[in-house]
Design an enzyme around this catalytic site. Structure first.
Site, PDB file in Angstrom:
ATOM      1  N   THR A  61       0.820  -1.210   0.000  1.00  0.00           N
ATOM      2  CA  THR A  61       0.000   0.000   0.000  1.00  0.00           C
ATOM      3  C   THR A  61       0.856   1.264   0.000  1.00  0.00           C
ATOM      4  OG1 THR A  61      -1.519   1.264   1.401  1.00  0.00           O
ATOM      5  CG2 THR A  61      -0.117  -0.284   2.521  1.00  0.00           C
ATOM      6  N   ASP A  62       0.260   2.363  -0.462  1.00  0.00           N
ATOM      7  CA  ASP A  62       0.951   3.658  -0.379  1.00  0.00           C
ATOM      8  C   ASP A  62       0.992   4.179   1.061  1.00  0.00           C
ATOM      9  OD1 ASP A  62      -1.737   4.321  -0.072  1.00  0.00           O
ATOM     10  OD2 ASP A  62      -1.800   5.773  -1.711  1.00  0.00           O
ATOM     11  N   GLU A  63       0.203   3.552   1.961  1.00  0.00           N
ATOM     12  CA  GLU A  63       0.123   4.074   3.334  1.00  0.00           C
ATOM     13  C   GLU A  63       1.431   3.898   4.100  1.00  0.00           C
ATOM     14  OE1 GLU A  63      -3.591   3.295   5.330  1.00  0.00           O
ATOM     15  OE2 GLU A  63      -4.646   3.092   3.430  1.00  0.00           O
TER      16      GLU A  63
ATOM     17  N   TYR B 260      -2.115  -0.622  10.810  1.00  0.00           N
ATOM     18  CA  TYR B 260      -2.203  -1.281   9.499  1.00  0.00           C
ATOM     19  C   TYR B 260      -0.970  -0.933   8.657  1.00  0.00           C
ATOM     20  CZ  TYR B 260      -3.389  -1.739   4.540  1.00  0.00           C
ATOM     21  OH  TYR B 260      -3.346  -2.020   3.195  1.00  0.00           O
TER      22      TYR B 260
ATOM     23  N   LYS C 199       2.086  -3.372   7.253  1.00  0.00           N
ATOM     24  CA  LYS C 199       2.415  -3.539   5.825  1.00  0.00           C
ATOM     25  C   LYS C 199       3.866  -3.105   5.574  1.00  0.00           C
ATOM     26  CE  LYS C 199       0.038  -4.690   2.880  1.00  0.00           C
ATOM     27  NZ  LYS C 199      -0.339  -6.044   2.357  1.00  0.00           N
TER      28      LYS C 199
HETATM   29  P1  NAD Z   1      -9.568  -7.675   1.837  1.00  0.00           P
HETATM   30  O1  NAD Z   1      -9.598  -7.375   3.302  1.00  0.00           O
HETATM   31  O2  NAD Z   1     -10.791  -7.420   1.018  1.00  0.00           O
HETATM   32  O3  NAD Z   1      -9.199  -9.221   1.627  1.00  0.00           O
HETATM   33  C1  NAD Z   1      -8.178  -9.863   2.326  1.00  0.00           C
HETATM   34  C2  NAD Z   1      -8.285 -11.359   2.057  1.00  0.00           C
HETATM   35  O4  NAD Z   1      -7.220 -12.014   2.758  1.00  0.00           O
HETATM   36  C3  NAD Z   1      -9.597 -11.978   2.559  1.00  0.00           C
HETATM   37  O5  NAD Z   1     -10.143 -12.838   1.586  1.00  0.00           O
HETATM   38  C4  NAD Z   1      -9.166 -12.748   3.801  1.00  0.00           C
HETATM   39  O6  NAD Z   1      -9.990 -13.883   4.061  1.00  0.00           O
HETATM   40  C5  NAD Z   1      -7.745 -13.140   3.437  1.00  0.00           C
HETATM   41  N1  NAD Z   1      -6.910 -13.389   4.629  1.00  0.00           N
HETATM   42  C6  NAD Z   1      -6.800 -12.608   5.732  1.00  0.00           C
HETATM   43  N2  NAD Z   1      -5.942 -13.178   6.611  1.00  0.00           N
HETATM   44  C7  NAD Z   1      -5.499 -14.330   6.030  1.00  0.00           C
HETATM   45  C8  NAD Z   1      -4.586 -15.343   6.437  1.00  0.00           C
HETATM   46  N3  NAD Z   1      -3.967 -15.279   7.628  1.00  0.00           N
HETATM   47  N4  NAD Z   1      -4.349 -16.369   5.609  1.00  0.00           N
HETATM   48  C9  NAD Z   1      -4.978 -16.445   4.386  1.00  0.00           C
HETATM   49  N5  NAD Z   1      -5.863 -15.521   3.964  1.00  0.00           N
HETATM   50  C10 NAD Z   1      -6.108 -14.476   4.777  1.00  0.00           C
HETATM   51  O7  NAD Z   1      -8.309  -6.899   1.281  1.00  0.00           O
HETATM   52  P2  NAD Z   1      -8.119  -6.175  -0.131  1.00  0.00           P
HETATM   53  O8  NAD Z   1      -8.715  -4.837  -0.060  1.00  0.00           O
HETATM   54  O9  NAD Z   1      -8.513  -7.103  -1.206  1.00  0.00           O
HETATM   55  O10 NAD Z   1      -6.535  -5.994  -0.115  1.00  0.00           O
HETATM   56  C11 NAD Z   1      -5.670  -6.978  -0.689  1.00  0.00           C
HETATM   57  C12 NAD Z   1      -4.237  -6.535  -0.486  1.00  0.00           C
HETATM   58  O11 NAD Z   1      -4.032  -5.272  -1.099  1.00  0.00           O
HETATM   59  C13 NAD Z   1      -3.831  -6.376   0.976  1.00  0.00           C
HETATM   60  O12 NAD Z   1      -2.528  -6.867   1.134  1.00  0.00           O
HETATM   61  C14 NAD Z   1      -3.881  -4.888   1.204  1.00  0.00           C
HETATM   62  O13 NAD Z   1      -2.969  -4.488   2.205  1.00  0.00           O
HETATM   63  C15 NAD Z   1      -3.488  -4.359  -0.164  1.00  0.00           C
HETATM   64  N6  NAD Z   1      -4.020  -3.024  -0.482  1.00  0.00           N
HETATM   65  C16 NAD Z   1      -5.361  -2.794  -0.500  1.00  0.00           C
HETATM   66  C17 NAD Z   1      -5.841  -1.531  -0.836  1.00  0.00           C
HETATM   67  C18 NAD Z   1      -7.311  -1.230  -0.917  1.00  0.00           C
HETATM   68  O14 NAD Z   1      -7.686  -0.105  -1.262  1.00  0.00           O
HETATM   69  N7  NAD Z   1      -8.199  -2.171  -0.662  1.00  0.00           N
HETATM   70  C19 NAD Z   1      -4.944  -0.503  -1.129  1.00  0.00           C
HETATM   71  C20 NAD Z   1      -3.578  -0.769  -1.070  1.00  0.00           C
HETATM   72  C21 NAD Z   1      -3.126  -2.036  -0.773  1.00  0.00           C
HETATM   73  P1  TYD Z   2     -10.856   3.792   3.845  1.00  0.00           P
HETATM   74  O1  TYD Z   2     -11.751   3.346   2.741  1.00  0.00           O
HETATM   75  O2  TYD Z   2     -11.018   3.173   5.199  1.00  0.00           O
HETATM   76  O3  TYD Z   2      -9.367   3.642   3.297  1.00  0.00           O
HETATM   77  P2  TYD Z   2      -7.964   4.184   3.954  1.00  0.00           P
HETATM   78  O4  TYD Z   2      -8.183   4.580   5.356  1.00  0.00           O
HETATM   79  O5  TYD Z   2      -7.106   2.968   3.841  1.00  0.00           O
HETATM   80  O6  TYD Z   2      -7.526   5.308   3.081  1.00  0.00           O
HETATM   81  O7  TYD Z   2     -11.035   5.352   4.026  1.00  0.00           O
HETATM   82  C1  TYD Z   2     -10.823   6.248   2.939  1.00  0.00           C
HETATM   83  C2  TYD Z   2     -10.959   7.655   3.498  1.00  0.00           C
HETATM   84  O8  TYD Z   2     -12.321   7.854   3.899  1.00  0.00           O
HETATM   85  C3  TYD Z   2     -10.132   7.898   4.746  1.00  0.00           C
HETATM   86  O9  TYD Z   2      -9.659   9.257   4.725  1.00  0.00           O
HETATM   87  C4  TYD Z   2     -11.114   7.728   5.907  1.00  0.00           C
HETATM   88  C5  TYD Z   2     -12.422   8.184   5.295  1.00  0.00           C
HETATM   89  N1  TYD Z   2     -13.641   7.505   5.817  1.00  0.00           N
HETATM   90  C6  TYD Z   2     -14.733   8.274   6.252  1.00  0.00           C
HETATM   91  O10 TYD Z   2     -14.717   9.514   6.216  1.00  0.00           O
HETATM   92  N2  TYD Z   2     -15.847   7.612   6.701  1.00  0.00           N
HETATM   93  C7  TYD Z   2     -15.918   6.249   6.776  1.00  0.00           C
HETATM   94  O11 TYD Z   2     -16.955   5.698   7.239  1.00  0.00           O
HETATM   95  C8  TYD Z   2     -14.795   5.479   6.318  1.00  0.00           C
HETATM   96  C9  TYD Z   2     -14.818   3.982   6.357  1.00  0.00           C
HETATM   97  C10 TYD Z   2     -13.670   6.155   5.841  1.00  0.00           C
END
Ligand code: NAD
Ligand code: TYD
Length: 351
Positions: A132-134, A158, A162
């Site tokens: 992630t960019d975080e 989180y 990461k």
């Molecule tokens: P998500 O929470 O939707 O899905 C995570 C999946 O991992 C789930 O299916 C869960 O069952 C599985 N999981 C969790 N713990 C596990 C374990 N111990 N063993 C096996 N499986 C396990 O997450 P996502 O949004 O699809 O994100 C996927 C990846 O991308 C993550 O690594 C996250 O950090 C990264 N990422 C996500 C975002 C975003 O915007 N969603 C942005 C940047 C990076």
């Molecule tokens: P989120 O989707 O949780 O992603 P991240 O925190 O990883 O960026 O949140 C996106 C942005 O939206 C973040 O600035 C927090 C804000 N947010 C709200 O304002 N209300 C909400 O209910 C949630 C879940 C997030």
């Protein structure tokens, strides 16, 4: 054959569907099915021999060793993680266990498997770590966007978990030569996203006439990446990325949260005029502790090195996303069961 971890979650499931549709190659999908894992995401692959689902934990090293030796994958694409910042604030332990220790377990088994491969397979193998960019922390309004050389400064549990996993991946390349690639992407949105993250939560609440909870002043900025673009970026990194490198993947769409929610309400007004105006549901609530102000991605490296750029613009991507949720009410209803309801009470009850 590739091994995907976390392929029942949001991005992982989109990736598995996209991979089978574009590459046509088989996938072993290892997922623990936590609250965020949903096999319904993969329902269209139910009778497809190219998808082999295994319910299991990335911390189960015996299982991973067995999967690697049985299926002999040419790559591991590692999505499995705890992924929601708010949950990491109320319960960081699971984030360390899965994101840090789990990635370590996977790396150890990948190293053993890769070390024993014969020459051509060894050179071709890739361990692609999705991050992630975080990890880069928070930007001021005029700061340049995050590049691959921006120093790490994670602020939430989180992001810290990461960042730790990224460091382990880097070390396994540097020390043992494991051919790793790390991608750091911005906020994804699109179909199949669990309705705890901003965009699907707002669609879900707007549909049900519930308040739209905006944290703080709503002016925190995120870069929004359509999930299909992200999947294409990962495919490019797998095919052409250089081992040991990291690539930032962004959507070129910086928006503040209030703009996102207002745009989403305007789309909802158009598609569901009976319950318009949806913006009247917006409520400002107590801010997230340690809330990062701004993320922005400089995705020049992946563009010039691998020829990838996002194809979707935010307005069109958001419209497609809202439509998908409106067209799949049963998907959201099925999720809106015990665990998710309990989370809503815990996170929003006292805000
Ligand atoms: P998500 O929470 O939707 O899905 C995570 C999946 O991992 C789930 O299916 C869960 O069952 C599985 N999981 C969790 N713990 C596990 C374990 N111990 N063993 C096996 N499986 C396990 O997450 P996502 O949004 O699809 O994100 C996927 C990846 O991308 C993550 O690594 C996250 O950090 C990264 N990422 C996500 C975002 C975003 O915007 N969603 C942005 C940047 C990076
Ligand atoms: P989120 O989707 O949780 O992603 P991240 O925190 O990883 O960026 O949140 C996106 C942005 O939206 C973040 O600035 C927090 C804000 N947010 C709200 O304002 N209300 C909400 O209910 C949630 C879940 C997030």
């Amino acid at each position: 054959m590739i091994l995907v971890t976390g392929g029942a979650g949001f991005i992982g499931a989109n990736f598995v569907l996209d991979w089978i549709a574009t590459e046509g190659a088989p996938v072993v999908n290892l997922d623990k099915l936590t609250y965020a894992g949903n096999l319904e995401n993969l329902a269209s692959l139910k009778d497809d021999a190219r998808h082999c689902f295994v319910k299991g934990d990335i911390n189960d090293r015996t299982l991973i060793a067995q999967l690697l030796s049985t299926h002999q994958p040419r790559a591991i694409v590692h999505f499995a993680a705890e992924s929601h910042v708010d949950r990491s604030i109320s319960g960081p332990g699971e984030f360390v266990q899965t994101n840090v220790v789990g990635t370590f377990s996977l790396l150890e088994e990948a190293r053993a498997y890769w070390s024993a491969l014969a020459a051509p397979a060894k050179a071709q193998f890739r361990f692609l770590h999705v991050s992630t960019d975080e990890v880069y922390g928070s930007l001021g309004p005029d700061d340049p966007a995050f590049s691959e050389t921006t120093p790490y400064a994670p602020n939430s549990p989180y992001a810290a978990s990461k960042a730790a996993s990224d460091h382990l991946v880097r070390a396994y390349h540097h020390t043992y030569g494991v051919p790793t690639i790390t991608t750091n992407c911005s906020n994804n949105y699109g179909p199949l996203q669990f309705p705890e993250k901003l965009i699907p939560l707002m669609i879900f609440n707007a549909l049900h006439g519930k308040p739209l909870p905006v944290y703080g002043d709503g002016l925190n900025v995120r870069d929004w990446l359509y999930v299909g673009d992200h999947c294409a970026g990962i495919r490019a990194a797998l095919r052409r990325g250089r081992p040991g490198e990291t690539y930032n993947i962004g959507g070129n769409s910086e928006k503040n949260n209030l703009d996102v929610v207002n745009t989403l309400c305007a789309v909802m007004d158009e598609l569901r005029p009976d319950t318009a105006p949806h913006a009247k549901l917006i409520q400002f609530v107590t801010d997230r502790p340690g809330h990062d102000r701004r993320y922005a991605i400089d995705a020049e490296k992946i563009r010039w090195e691998l020829g990838w750029a996002p194809a979707e613009n935010f307005a069109a991507g958001l419209r497609k996303t809202v439509r998908w949720y409106l067209d799949h009410p049963q998907w959201t209803e099925n999720i809106n069961s015990g665990a998710y309801r309990a989370w809503l009470d815990l996170n929003y009850g006292s805000r």
